[in-house]
Scaffold this motif. Structure first.
Motif, PDB file in Angstrom:
ATOM      1  N   GLY A 512     -17.717 -41.660  77.208  1.00 30.94           N
ATOM      2  CA  GLY A 512     -18.178 -42.954  77.174  1.00 30.94           C
ATOM      3  C   GLY A 512     -17.118 -43.379  75.899  1.00 30.94           C
ATOM      4  O   GLY A 512     -16.345 -43.362  75.537  1.00 30.94           O
ATOM      5  N   SER A 513     -18.741 -44.580  75.070  1.00 33.73           N
ATOM      6  CA  SER A 513     -18.021 -45.526  74.358  1.00 33.73           C
ATOM      7  C   SER A 513     -17.738 -44.866  72.836  1.00 33.73           C
ATOM      8  O   SER A 513     -17.005 -44.846  72.357  1.00 33.73           O
ATOM      9  CB  SER A 513     -19.152 -46.322  73.567  1.00 33.73           C
ATOM     10  N   ALA A 514     -18.384 -43.072  72.704  1.00 35.14           N
ATOM     11  CA  ALA A 514     -18.028 -42.935  71.605  1.00 35.14           C
ATOM     12  C   ALA A 514     -16.037 -42.031  71.496  1.00 35.14           C
ATOM     13  O   ALA A 514     -15.600 -41.594  70.143  1.00 35.14           O
ATOM     14  CB  ALA A 514     -18.634 -41.826  71.613  1.00 35.14           C
ATOM     15  N   VAL A 515     -15.078 -41.800  72.549  1.00 37.40           N
ATOM     16  CA  VAL A 515     -13.408 -41.540  72.556  1.00 37.40           C
ATOM     17  C   VAL A 515     -13.435 -42.592  72.027  1.00 37.40           C
ATOM     18  O   VAL A 515     -12.686 -42.706  71.082  1.00 37.40           O
ATOM     19  CB  VAL A 515     -13.552 -41.184  74.309  1.00 37.40           C
ATOM     20  N   GLN A 516     -14.144 -44.210  72.756  1.00 32.28           N
ATOM     21  CA  GLN A 516     -12.833 -45.298  72.372  1.00 32.28           C
ATOM     22  C   GLN A 516     -13.206 -45.558  70.420  1.00 32.28           C
ATOM     23  O   GLN A 516     -12.648 -46.081  70.010  1.00 32.28           O
ATOM     24  CB  GLN A 516     -13.670 -46.328  73.050  1.00 32.28           C
ATOM     25  N   GLU A 517     -14.731 -45.801  70.447  1.00 32.57           N
ATOM     26  CA  GLU A 517     -14.955 -45.924  68.224  1.00 32.57           C
ATOM     27  C   GLU A 517     -13.742 -44.914  67.831  1.00 32.57           C
ATOM     28  O   GLU A 517     -12.921 -45.327  66.806  1.00 32.57           O
ATOM     29  CB  GLU A 517     -16.268 -45.585  68.362  1.00 32.57           C
ATOM     30  N   ASP A 518     -14.237 -42.958  68.228  1.00 36.38           N
ATOM     31  CA  ASP A 518     -12.897 -42.573  67.645  1.00 36.38           C
ATOM     32  C   ASP A 518     -11.525 -43.116  67.802  1.00 36.38           C
ATOM     33  O   ASP A 518     -11.048 -42.796  66.259  1.00 36.38           O
ATOM     34  CB  ASP A 518     -13.436 -40.820  68.083  1.00 36.38           C
ATOM     35  N   TYR A 519     -11.594 -43.804  68.871  1.00 30.61           N
ATOM     36  CA  TYR A 519      -9.552 -43.249  68.759  1.00 30.61           C
ATOM     37  C   TYR A 519      -9.402 -44.732  68.179  1.00 30.61           C
ATOM     38  O   TYR A 519      -8.743 -44.909  67.315  1.00 30.61           O
ATOM     39  CB  TYR A 519      -9.265 -44.007  70.084  1.00 30.61           C
ATOM     40  N   ASN A 520     -10.405 -45.771  67.670  1.00 32.26           N
ATOM     41  CA  ASN A 520      -9.964 -46.952  67.231  1.00 32.26           C
ATOM     42  C   ASN A 520     -10.635 -46.894  65.934  1.00 32.26           C
ATOM     43  O   ASN A 520      -9.089 -47.163  64.955  1.00 32.26           O
ATOM     44  CB  ASN A 520     -11.568 -47.969  67.129  1.00 32.26           C
ATOM     45  N   ALA A 521     -11.268 -45.569  65.200  1.00 30.71           N
ATOM     46  CA  ALA A 521     -11.297 -44.856  64.049  1.00 30.71           C
ATOM     47  C   ALA A 521      -9.180 -44.783  62.743  1.00 30.71           C
ATOM     48  O   ALA A 521      -9.064 -45.341  62.565  1.00 30.71           O
ATOM     49  CB  ALA A 521     -12.437 -44.390  63.599  1.00 30.71           C
ATOM     50  N   THR A 522      -9.126 -43.796  64.472  1.00 33.25           N
ATOM     51  CA  THR A 522      -8.961 -43.077  63.853  1.00 33.25           C
ATOM     52  C   THR A 522      -6.904 -44.246  64.088  1.00 33.25           C
ATOM     53  O   THR A 522      -6.065 -43.645  63.119  1.00 33.25           O
ATOM     54  CB  THR A 522      -7.884 -41.524  64.971  1.00 33.25           C
ATOM     55  N   ALA A 523      -6.929 -45.055  64.821  1.00 35.21           N
ATOM     56  CA  ALA A 523      -5.489 -45.556  65.170  1.00 35.21           C
ATOM     57  C   ALA A 523      -5.589 -46.692  63.698  1.00 35.21           C
ATOM     58  O   ALA A 523      -4.534 -46.592  63.217  1.00 35.21           O
ATOM     59  CB  ALA A 523      -5.771 -46.784  66.232  1.00 35.21           C
ATOM     60  N   ALA A 524      -6.877 -47.106  63.059  1.00 35.49           N
ATOM     61  CA  ALA A 524      -6.068 -47.473  61.604  1.00 35.49           C
ATOM     62  C   ALA A 524      -6.472 -47.048  61.003  1.00 35.49           C
ATOM     63  O   ALA A 524      -5.228 -47.140  59.736  1.00 35.49           O
ATOM     64  CB  ALA A 524      -8.084 -48.537  61.416  1.00 35.49           C
ATOM     65  N   ARG A 525      -6.606 -45.801  60.751  1.00 37.63           N
ATOM     66  CA  ARG A 525      -6.253 -44.459  59.422  1.00 37.63           C
ATOM     67  C   ARG A 525      -4.323 -44.630  59.586  1.00 37.63           C
ATOM     68  O   ARG A 525      -3.888 -44.505  58.957  1.00 37.63           O
ATOM     69  CB  ARG A 525      -6.716 -43.329  59.905  1.00 37.63           C
ATOM     70  N   ASP A 526      -4.099 -44.779  60.890  1.00 34.60           N
ATOM     71  CA  ASP A 526      -2.531 -43.774  61.243  1.00 34.60           C
ATOM     72  C   ASP A 526      -1.465 -45.587  60.320  1.00 34.60           C
ATOM     73  O   ASP A 526      -1.169 -45.172  60.256  1.00 34.60           O
ATOM     74  CB  ASP A 526      -2.448 -43.423  62.559  1.00 34.60           C
ATOM     75  N   LEU A 527      -2.354 -45.973  61.207  1.00 28.84           N
ATOM     76  CA  LEU A 527      -1.922 -47.377  60.584  1.00 28.84           C
ATOM     77  C   LEU A 527      -1.668 -47.552  59.572  1.00 28.84           C
ATOM     78  O   LEU A 527      -0.351 -47.996  58.347  1.00 28.84           O
ATOM     79  CB  LEU A 527      -2.949 -48.845  61.486  1.00 28.84           C
ATOM     80  N   ARG A 528      -2.668 -47.229  58.586  1.00 28.40           N
ATOM     81  CA  ARG A 528      -2.652 -47.339  57.040  1.00 28.40           C
ATOM     82  C   ARG A 528      -1.427 -46.100  55.902  1.00 28.40           C
ATOM     83  O   ARG A 528      -0.935 -46.665  55.073  1.00 28.40           O
ATOM     84  CB  ARG A 528      -3.793 -46.880  56.158  1.00 28.40           C
ATOM     85  N   VAL A 529      -1.486 -44.947  57.249  1.00 33.99           N
ATOM     86  CA  VAL A 529      -0.378 -44.070  56.587  1.00 33.99           C
ATOM     87  C   VAL A 529       1.020 -44.558  56.915  1.00 33.99           C
ATOM     88  O   VAL A 529       2.082 -44.547  56.199  1.00 33.99           O
ATOM     89  CB  VAL A 529      -0.696 -43.190  56.964  1.00 33.99           C
ATOM     90  N   ILE A 530       1.046 -45.135  58.339  1.00 33.78           N
ATOM     91  CA  ILE A 530       2.337 -44.907  58.848  1.00 33.78           C
ATOM     92  C   ILE A 530       3.504 -46.365  57.977  1.00 33.78           C
ATOM     93  O   ILE A 530       4.380 -46.197  57.802  1.00 33.78           O
ATOM     94  CB  ILE A 530       2.773 -45.486  60.086  1.00 33.78           C
ATOM     95  N   VAL A 531       2.438 -47.149  57.972  1.00 31.68           N
ATOM     96  CA  VAL A 531       3.213 -48.528  57.428  1.00 31.68           C
ATOM     97  C   VAL A 531       4.311 -48.240  56.489  1.00 31.68           C
ATOM     98  O   VAL A 531       5.441 -48.172  55.925  1.00 31.68           O
ATOM     99  CB  VAL A 531       2.839 -49.391  57.557  1.00 31.68           C
ATOM    100  N   PRO A 532       3.324 -47.872  55.159  1.00 31.85           N
ATOM    101  CA  PRO A 532       4.416 -47.408  54.138  1.00 31.85           C
ATOM    102  C   PRO A 532       5.374 -46.881  54.162  1.00 31.85           C
ATOM    103  O   PRO A 532       6.359 -46.136  53.092  1.00 31.85           O
ATOM    104  CB  PRO A 532       3.415 -47.002  52.497  1.00 31.85           C
ATOM    105  N   LEU A 533       4.619 -45.060  54.840  1.00 36.32           N
ATOM    106  CA  LEU A 533       6.077 -44.465  54.964  1.00 36.32           C
ATOM    107  C   LEU A 533       7.019 -44.966  55.589  1.00 36.32           C
ATOM    108  O   LEU A 533       8.326 -44.356  55.291  1.00 36.32           O
ATOM    109  CB  LEU A 533       5.440 -43.193  55.864  1.00 36.32           C
ATOM    110  N   ALA A 534       7.309 -45.258  56.488  1.00 36.31           N
ATOM    111  CA  ALA A 534       8.570 -46.168  57.243  1.00 36.31           C
ATOM    112  C   ALA A 534       9.246 -47.036  56.490  1.00 36.31           C
ATOM    113  O   ALA A 534      10.751 -46.833  56.404  1.00 36.31           O
ATOM    114  CB  ALA A 534       7.905 -46.726  58.978  1.00 36.31           C
ATOM    115  N   LEU A 535       8.102 -48.089  56.260  1.00 35.55           N
ATOM    116  CA  LEU A 535       8.988 -48.639  54.687  1.00 35.55           C
ATOM    117  C   LEU A 535      10.200 -47.213  53.593  1.00 35.55           C
ATOM    118  O   LEU A 535      11.019 -47.906  53.489  1.00 35.55           O
ATOM    119  CB  LEU A 535       7.824 -49.142  53.958  1.00 35.55           C
ATOM    120  N   LEU A 536       9.693 -46.635  53.507  1.00 36.47           N
ATOM    121  CA  LEU A 536      10.154 -46.258  52.409  1.00 36.47           C
ATOM    122  C   LEU A 536      11.293 -45.855  53.046  1.00 36.47           C
ATOM    123  O   LEU A 536      12.397 -45.479  52.419  1.00 36.47           O
ATOM    124  CB  LEU A 536       8.982 -45.356  51.573  1.00 36.47           C
TER     125      LEU A 536
END
Length: 716
Positions: A512-536
């Motif tokens: 239920g809601s827990a799946v979406q919450e874990d999805y959100n937290a992981t997506a936010a983490r991925d954005l923080r990592v992917i952006v600087p690495l892709a720019l580099l």
């Protein structure tokens, strides 16, 4: 690039290249037709391996013969359900048990011992709960089968919702979607190429090249999926528009350069070889930029994002190889005849002297470079104002926001939400585990007491024991939409209050809601990592191509600024024009990787030509000539790429629509604002310092042989 150019444009070897690609297509195309068999859209495949909801799914598989998926059958009759309706509801449950592989007996309203909460207070609405195994490949079919079993009649309204209903609607939307998208994309590209070239053969050649590449890439992706890797349906859907958009861009650049060279060389093979040596490095750099940017997604923890990386990299990589081998071979075979009925544009004129003419792109460049500071400030202001739209950012995962059209599952959910706790659509599960022993009644009671303190918990179901009694699970129903932001935030509250139950006792929150919450937290983490690495990664490629340090920094700054402006403008459109309550948390990640990687293509097309021209005539004049020559190419490429992504907007799924809209808008802004105004203005402000630590005459090895004097008229 010289040896490759000589081989793929040789009089005999062009035919070898063509036969080689046709042989590869014959081998891989049949495999590509089976890609849908290896796509994996299970919840577990999307979540990170260490997420708490993923651990719950594993416990289900180990302790309860696998996880289950619920289907809710909603019955409604205005004025009240009759005795005949009640008999019909009971009969539907028996027939559903006979037709579907239910893991337990249906929970039926009005039956002896059934929970009274299954019937609305005014008795006009009731619902049955069925549970099936969590088999991703069959859920949609089971949902359709259930709808056939319970189809309403005699004024009784029936709706199948819950996970079974949503999966059935999802398949209806995405059924044969790749074929439909492929047809729509090919038709769009053909129309645009026809309008650009007004020559049938040269308009068809890019489609043949990309079509062959797509068939081969699909086969490779099938083998990749068969190896055990995860391939999501979202990735294969996006691949269609990505390959045709990017592949056509590469074709446009080479065709444009080939037209120039045909005017200077009588032999079509020699002209193609010259075009390859001069345009090939830019195409190679563009393709590698997109491939490496997509591979950056491998660092993502979210399965759906991580899956897109290799799939897109395979597709673009094959399109790049086809653009550097199959395309020049076909163009060399076609020669000047391929440009019929406009062969005069490529007529051999060895003694003709080209005179600079005041074309539209040259005139625009002159205006920008006369007042570069004002032009740069104006474009910056545009994107800053657009970036203010980021204040409208809001996430939304409500059930009625998933589709952009009315569906049975959403209608059923809305009816349930009016009479029952909305959380019944997707209950959250709490799993209680005791180390080294069976869970006791006291353990369950302690969990219930703590859950009772969580706001907006409408109901807590009975504790269901595992096969050996060592694990118990409870179903928790929220009073509000289980995918609303308030419900997702409640998951963290539940986890906090269930911590410290006692020695050896643990409670995990999942489903239920827990799946979406874990999805959100992981997506936010991925954005923080992917952006600087892709720019580099992209900055490094630009540095190698341009033999400079300052230029990549300036160019990446323009890309980032335009991205934030595009994101802000798109959010304003989604919230206040389209009327959406919010967006998916993964949208900024998808938008960033596509806009930055694809937008850099046009940077490379422009700046590689500026670098080439600057070696002969200096930076300022080199920019003007490059604008005149590449302006039509970049414009055509941008319109085609934006158009292919806009095809995604025809799908009535919100996240896919949003990706299509945002990338299309971003590419158009990049084409008409960033590459034509912002970048030339920034280069003019910096002057020759843009090439530091080199100078205007540097970078020869990166770009190939010394060119003949460039002429804007070749862009005609």
């Amino acid at each position: 690039m010289g040896p490759v150019a000589a081989f793929v444009t040789g009089r005999r070897t062009t035919w070898l290249v063509l036969l080689g690609w046709l042989a590869l297509a014959a081998v891989f195309a049949p495999l590509g037709a089976k890609v849908s068999q290896i796509t994996d859209n299970r919840t577990e495949s999307f979540l990170p391996k260490n997420a708490e909801s993923t651990r719950v799914l594993r416990l289900f598989a180990r302790e309860y013969d696998g996880s289950t998926v619920d289907g809710l059958i909603v019955y409604r009759r205005p004025g009240g359900l009759t005795a005949t309706d009640r008999a019909r509801i009971a009969d539907d449950a028996r027939r559903a048990a006979a037709r579907l592989p239910l893991v337990s007996a249906p929970v039926v309203p009005f039956a002896p011992g059934s929970p009274p909460s299954l019937v609305a207070p005014d008795r006009s609405l009731a619902y049955t709960i069925v549970a099936v195994p969590d088999d991703n490949a069959k859920l949609a079919d089971w949902g359709k089968e259930l709808r056939g079993v319970v189809a309403g009649r005699d004024g009784l309204q029936t709706y199948v919702t819950g996970a079974l209903g949503i999966n059935a609607d999802f398949q209806e939307v995405f059924g044969n979607v790749d074929t439909k998208l492929l047809f729509a994309t090919v038709l769009l590209v053909l129309v645009l190429l026809g309008a650009i070239y007004r020559a049938l053969v040269v308009a068809l050649i890019p489609l043949v090249v990309v079509g062959v590449a797509y068939a081969i890439a699909s086969g490779l992706i099938y083998l990749y999926g068969r190896s055990g890797a995860t391939v999501s349906q979202n990735a294969t859907t996006i691949l269609v528009v990505l390959m045709f958009g990017v592949g056509t861009d590469y074709c446009l650049l080479l065709v444009s350069r080939y037209r120039e060279e045909l005017r200077h060389a009588q032999d079509k093979h020699e002209a193609m070889a010259h075009a390859m040596r001069r345009a090939g490095p830019a195409i190679l750099a563009s393709g590698l930029t997109v491939v490496l940017a997509m591979l950056v997604l491998l660092v993502a923890r979210l399965g759906s994002t991580q899956s897109l990386g290799p799939v897109a990299a395979i597709g673009v990589g094959v399109a790049l190889l086809a653009g550097l081998t199959l395309l020049p071979a076909l163009l060399a075979i076609a020669g000047r005849r391929g440009f019929w009925p406009r062969r005069r544009l490529v007529a051999f004129q060895p003694d003709a002297e080209y005179h600079e003419r005041e074309g539209a792109w040259r005139r625009l460049g002159d205006r920008v470079l006369r007042r570069p500071g004002a032009a740069l400030a104006a474009t910056l202001a545009l994107f800053v104002v657009g970036g203010l739209g980021l204040l409208a950012y809001k996430e939304d995962y409500s059930a009625n926001g998933f589709f952009k059209k009315s569906t049975e599952s959403v209608t059923g959910f809305d009816l349930l939400a009016r009479s029952f706790p909305a959380g019944a659509l997707a209950p959250t599960t709490v799993v209680v585990v005791r180390d080294g022993g069976a869970v006791t009644a006291a353990d369950v009671a302690a969990v219930r007491r703590r859950l009772a303190t969580v706001p907006r918990v409408a109901a807590i179901g009975p504790a269901q024991p595992s096969r050996d009694g060592r694990v118990r699970r409870l179903s928790v129903v929220f009073s509000d939409d289980p995918f609303a932001a308030s419900a997702l935030a409640r998951v963290s509250t539940m986890r906090e209050r269930l911590a410290g139950l006692g020695p050896g006792v643990h409670a995990l929150v999942g489903a239920g809601s827990a799946v979406q919450e874990d999805y959100n937290a992981t997506a936010a983490r991925d954005l923080r990592v992917i952006v600087p690495l892709a720019l580099l990664v992209i900055a490094a490629i630009l540095g190698v191509l341009l033999r400079a340090v300052v230029a990549p920094i300036v160019l990446m700054a323009t890309v980032v600024i335009s991205f934030f402006g595009t994101l802000g403008l798109s959010l304003l459109f989604f919230r206040y024009v389209a009327g959406d309550a919010g967006v998916d948390v993964s949208l900024p990640t998808y938008a960033f990787i596509f806009l930055v990687a694809l937008g850099t293509d046009y940077t490379i097309f422009l700046m590689s030509r500026v670098r080439e021209e600057a070696r002969v005539v200096g930076t300022r004049e080199g920019m003007l000539r490059a604008l005149a020559v590449t302006g039509p190419v970049i414009t055509s490429a941008g319109v085609i790429l934006a158009g292919t992504f806009a095809v995604l907007m025809t799908l009535p799924v919100t996240i896919v629509f949003d990706i299509g809209f945002m990338v299309a808008v971003g590419i158009l802004l990049d084409t008409f604002v960033v590459r034509t105004i912002m970048v030339p203005a920034a280069v003019e402000v910096l002057g020759d310092r843009i090439w530091w630590p080199s100078g205007p005459s540097g970078g020869g090895r990166a770009l190939g042989e010394r060119p003949v004097a460039a002429d804007p008229a070749r862009a005609a």
